[in-house]
Design a protein around this motif. Sequence first.
Motif: not given
Length: 332
Positions: A304-307, A260-264, A266-269, A221-223
């Motif tokens: 996010a885990l997939g990314t 930026s929100a997607l990267e955030s 990923a970072g939180e995850t 999903a995130v990718d």
Amino acid sequence: MDDPTEQRTTAVTTQVSRLDFDIEWPPKHAAAYLVEEPVPILIDAGDPQDRAEATIREGLAAKGYDREDVEAVVVTHPHSDHIGQVPLLREAGATVYASRPVLEQLERDAADLADGVREVGRSAGYRGEAIDREVERAQSSLERNRRLLAPNEAVAFEFGEPFTVAGREFEALHTPGHQIHHASLATDLNGERALFSGDALIEPFRPGAIHVGIDYGAYDAVDAFHRAMDRLEGRKIDRVYPGHGPVFTDYEGAIEGTRSALESLAGETFEAVASVGPATPMEVTRHRAGEVRYPAQLLDTLGALGTLEGRDRVQYRERDGVRHYSVRKASP
């Protein structure tokens, strides 16, 4: 005296009216847009509740139209808060347009959907009756959306190809992530390039990375959302009409904000995995977001885990079909 040979032109302004629908889940509202051509076009159609039917009728009446005046409904994506009143307008004579992959998706075999939900749900940490509930939810949603959008009665459009509705040309851009077959619709409007972005691009917040729901492809999903931003980036868009939040003009800023929100996310995850791993996606979600009240919270985590896995930052071991994520150690 006027020169009879003088050529005179009068600019015709196309009005776009917004219809706002109250919905039960965040962000508590959804928008559809009435493009007031000589024959009106509606972009999306609200949710299925009775109050949404009243919103359609009252919104049209405020502009001097009846529902029979709407020539066409163009759908950005098949979530219930965007296709809920399609039957009302179809029965009144409107032609319904949706992307070909959306219409094909609605014909999916319910048993295959159940297999996907069970496999991915189990991998995320659902057990027993919880998986059964998710299967029931997914099959019920498929049945509802098939009834609302009626794929055999809709006209398909293709991604990447212009198509014409009631004399207006649209370009359909494939913008997945929020929904796997999501279309953002670009068109020329009053001297500007406008984008009806549905839930792919919203200025005040990032839409959930729902993509396919709990099903095959959830971890992409995130990718997929990043791929959508790739397709939007660099285009000249002057004004954006989103499915939630206000109309806006800072197109490039919204793309940057979404990335930026997607990267955030990923970072939180990643931080959650580092804190509690080895952990199931459900456990990671609880650590990242607290109580899991909406499926979108878990779906954000899966994407996010997939990314993160694709970036070699996390890894998982599977036991009895359940994924347990941990931080990938750097090679010595």
